[in-house]
Design a protein around this motif. Structure first.
Motif, mmCIF file in Angstrom:
data_model
loop_
_atom_site.group_PDB
_atom_site.id
_atom_site.type_symbol
_atom_site.label_atom_id
_atom_site.label_comp_id
_atom_site.label_asym_id
_atom_site.label_seq_id
_atom_site.Cartn_x
_atom_site.Cartn_y
_atom_site.Cartn_z
ATOM 1 N N HIS A 25 -9.390 -5.834 1.012
ATOM 2 C CA HIS A 25 -8.429 -6.122 -0.135
ATOM 3 C C HIS A 25 -8.822 -5.742 -1.597
ATOM 4 O O HIS A 25 -9.675 -6.436 -2.156
ATOM 5 N N LEU A 26 -8.033 -4.658 -1.728
ATOM 6 C CA LEU A 26 -8.428 -4.172 -2.820
ATOM 7 C C LEU A 26 -7.330 -4.273 -4.090
ATOM 8 O O LEU A 26 -6.317 -4.676 -3.662
ATOM 9 N N GLY A 27 -7.925 -4.521 -5.374
ATOM 10 C CA GLY A 27 -6.842 -4.779 -6.364
ATOM 11 C C GLY A 27 -6.165 -3.400 -6.861
ATOM 12 O O GLY A 27 -6.541 -2.479 -6.230
ATOM 13 N N GLU A 28 -5.237 -3.596 -7.773
ATOM 14 C CA GLU A 28 -4.523 -2.489 -8.221
ATOM 15 C C GLU A 28 -5.238 -1.389 -8.811
ATOM 16 O O GLU A 28 -5.166 -0.347 -8.611
ATOM 17 N N GLU A 29 -6.394 -1.690 -9.645
ATOM 18 C CA GLU A 29 -7.124 -0.681 -10.197
ATOM 19 C C GLU A 29 -8.167 0.131 -9.219
ATOM 20 O O GLU A 29 -8.125 1.396 -9.374
ATOM 21 N N ALA A 30 -8.705 -0.527 -8.137
ATOM 22 C CA ALA A 30 -9.345 0.285 -7.038
ATOM 23 C C ALA A 30 -8.503 0.976 -6.279
ATOM 24 O O ALA A 30 -9.004 2.117 -5.834
ATOM 25 N N VAL A 31 -7.148 0.506 -6.051
ATOM 26 C CA VAL A 31 -6.201 1.523 -5.204
ATOM 27 C C VAL A 31 -6.056 2.820 -6.170
ATOM 28 O O VAL A 31 -5.947 4.021 -5.475
ATOM 29 N N LEU A 32 -5.911 2.578 -7.439
ATOM 30 C CA LEU A 32 -5.589 3.829 -8.221
ATOM 31 C C LEU A 32 -6.527 4.710 -8.401
ATOM 32 O O LEU A 32 -6.405 5.891 -8.412
ATOM 33 N N GLU A 33 -7.807 4.147 -8.534
ATOM 34 C CA GLU A 33 -8.924 4.921 -8.600
ATOM 35 C C GLU A 33 -9.036 5.746 -7.161
ATOM 36 O O GLU A 33 -9.272 7.124 -7.021
ATOM 37 N N GLU A 34 -8.792 5.268 -6.008
ATOM 38 C CA GLU A 34 -8.605 5.983 -4.865
ATOM 39 C C GLU A 34 -7.636 6.996 -4.656
ATOM 40 O O GLU A 34 -7.792 8.091 -4.023
ATOM 41 N N ILE A 35 -6.497 6.904 -5.104
ATOM 42 C CA ILE A 35 -5.331 7.711 -5.042
ATOM 43 C C ILE A 35 -5.838 8.918 -6.302
ATOM 44 O O ILE A 35 -5.514 10.252 -5.977
ATOM 45 N N LYS A 36 -6.519 8.646 -7.345
ATOM 46 C CA LYS A 36 -6.819 9.760 -8.180
ATOM 47 C C LYS A 36 -7.976 10.617 -7.614
ATOM 48 O O LYS A 36 -7.830 11.772 -7.612
ATOM 49 N N LYS A 37 -8.957 10.069 -6.664
ATOM 50 C CA LYS A 37 -10.098 10.769 -6.112
ATOM 51 C C LYS A 37 -9.277 11.830 -4.986
ATOM 52 O O LYS A 37 -9.703 12.985 -4.530
ATOM 53 N N LYS A 38 -8.028 11.459 -4.449
ATOM 54 C CA LYS A 38 -7.083 12.430 -3.658
ATOM 55 C C LYS A 38 -6.688 13.605 -4.512
ATOM 56 O O LYS A 38 -6.033 14.599 -4.028
ATOM 57 N N GLY A 39 -6.887 13.461 -5.661
ATOM 58 C CA GLY A 39 -6.230 14.764 -6.960
ATOM 59 C C GLY A 39 -4.862 14.261 -6.923
ATOM 60 O O GLY A 39 -4.061 15.294 -7.438
ATOM 61 N N LEU A 40 -4.356 13.059 -6.772
ATOM 62 C CA LEU A 40 -3.147 12.653 -7.208
ATOM 63 C C LEU A 40 -2.967 12.122 -8.621
ATOM 64 O O LEU A 40 -3.967 11.345 -8.988
ATOM 65 N N ALA A 41 -1.673 12.191 -9.221
ATOM 66 C CA ALA A 41 -1.708 11.394 -10.566
ATOM 67 C C ALA A 41 -0.610 10.318 -10.371
ATOM 68 O O ALA A 41 0.637 10.701 -10.317
ATOM 69 N N PRO A 42 -1.234 9.053 -10.177
ATOM 70 C CA PRO A 42 -0.325 7.734 -10.019
ATOM 71 C C PRO A 42 0.697 7.674 -11.586
ATOM 72 O O PRO A 42 -0.100 7.898 -12.428
ATOM 73 N N LEU A 43 1.808 7.236 -11.225
ATOM 74 C CA LEU A 43 2.740 7.208 -12.217
ATOM 75 C C LEU A 43 2.798 5.382 -12.309
ATOM 76 O O LEU A 43 3.216 5.126 -13.478
ATOM 77 N N HIS A 44 3.121 4.856 -11.217
ATOM 78 C CA HIS A 44 3.489 3.696 -11.254
ATOM 79 C C HIS A 44 2.963 2.769 -9.872
ATOM 80 O O HIS A 44 2.905 3.522 -8.953
ATOM 81 N N ILE A 45 2.484 1.470 -9.982
ATOM 82 C CA ILE A 45 2.132 0.931 -8.930
ATOM 83 C C ILE A 45 2.833 -0.511 -8.694
ATOM 84 O O ILE A 45 3.086 -1.218 -9.879
ATOM 85 N N THR A 46 3.305 -0.847 -7.596
ATOM 86 C CA THR A 46 3.912 -2.297 -7.329
ATOM 87 C C THR A 46 3.205 -2.990 -6.213
ATOM 88 O O THR A 46 3.202 -2.164 -5.223
ATOM 89 N N ARG A 47 2.927 -4.255 -6.407
ATOM 90 C CA ARG A 47 2.274 -4.928 -5.188
ATOM 91 C C ARG A 47 3.260 -5.231 -4.494
ATOM 92 O O ARG A 47 4.264 -5.679 -4.992
ATOM 93 N N LEU A 48 2.997 -5.135 -3.151
ATOM 94 C CA LEU A 48 4.110 -5.642 -2.282
ATOM 95 C C LEU A 48 3.577 -6.742 -1.537
ATOM 96 O O LEU A 48 2.437 -7.139 -1.703
ATOM 97 N N PRO A 49 4.602 -7.906 -0.705
ATOM 98 C CA PRO A 49 4.083 -8.765 -0.008
ATOM 99 C C PRO A 49 2.875 -8.697 0.859
ATOM 100 O O PRO A 49 2.722 -7.516 1.223
ATOM 101 N N GLU A 50 2.016 -9.514 1.006
ATOM 102 C CA GLU A 50 1.035 -9.678 2.063
ATOM 103 C C GLU A 50 1.606 -9.505 3.377
ATOM 104 O O GLU A 50 2.697 -9.957 3.483
ATOM 105 N N ALA A 51 0.947 -8.997 4.312
ATOM 106 C CA ALA A 51 1.508 -8.930 5.718
ATOM 107 C C ALA A 51 0.371 -9.288 6.674
ATOM 108 O O ALA A 51 -0.765 -8.849 6.460
ATOM 109 N N LYS A 52 0.480 -9.603 8.000
ATOM 110 C CA LYS A 52 -0.096 -9.595 8.917
ATOM 111 C C LYS A 52 0.411 -9.072 10.629
ATOM 112 O O LYS A 52 1.525 -9.136 10.544
ATOM 113 N N HIS A 53 -0.313 -8.396 11.112
ATOM 114 C CA HIS A 53 -0.199 -7.768 12.242
ATOM 115 C C HIS A 53 -1.338 -8.285 13.341
ATOM 116 O O HIS A 53 -2.170 -8.042 13.089
#
Length: 123
Positions: A25-53
């Motif tokens: 369960h990662l926070g916003e900063e960790a998610v943004l870092e992973e996206i940057k590692k893929k060579g993508l430039a994040p512009l905006h992040i929105t947390r969505l509701p938690e879910a369970k399957h």
């Protein structure tokens, strides 16, 4: 377009397409870092509701994020494929385990897309 990727050939939901995800369960900063590692430039992040399957033998507890990235030059970035919702429905079916987040991407899953088509025809 939305990002998807193909799951490994072995294991849970083997060989199917999925929404990108990371272990833990990662926070916003960790998610943004992973996206940057893929060579993508994040512009905006929105947390969505938690879910369970719940599978028959395992339970996934998910925290979702919608991340808008800068314009892509190609339809792929690393293991990610960026496709339009209609193409995802036709060519890259997403398992129901990700249903909690497909509405945000305007992707209809499985039987749902056929039920909506029938309702639209009746109107």
């Amino acid at each position: 377009r939305s990002a998807i990727r193909k799951r490994p050939k072995k294991g849970l939901l083997a060989g199917l397409y999925e929404l990108p995800n990371l272990a833990g369960h990662l926070g916003e900063e960790a998610v943004l870092e992973e996206i940057k590692k893929k060579g993508l430039a994040p512009l905006h992040i929105t947390r969505l509701p938690e879910a369970k399957h719940i599978f028959s033998h395992i339970e996934w507890r998910m925290i979702g994020y919608a991340v808008r990235v800068a314009q892509l030059e190609e339809e792929m970035a690393g293991d990610l494929i960026f496709v339009e919702p209609e193409k995802t429905e036709r060519e890259y079916p997403i398992p129901a385990a990700f249903a909690a987040y497909t509405d945000y991407l305007q992707i209809r899953l499985g039987q749902e897309k056929y039920q909506r088509s029938e309702q639209e025809e009746k109107q």
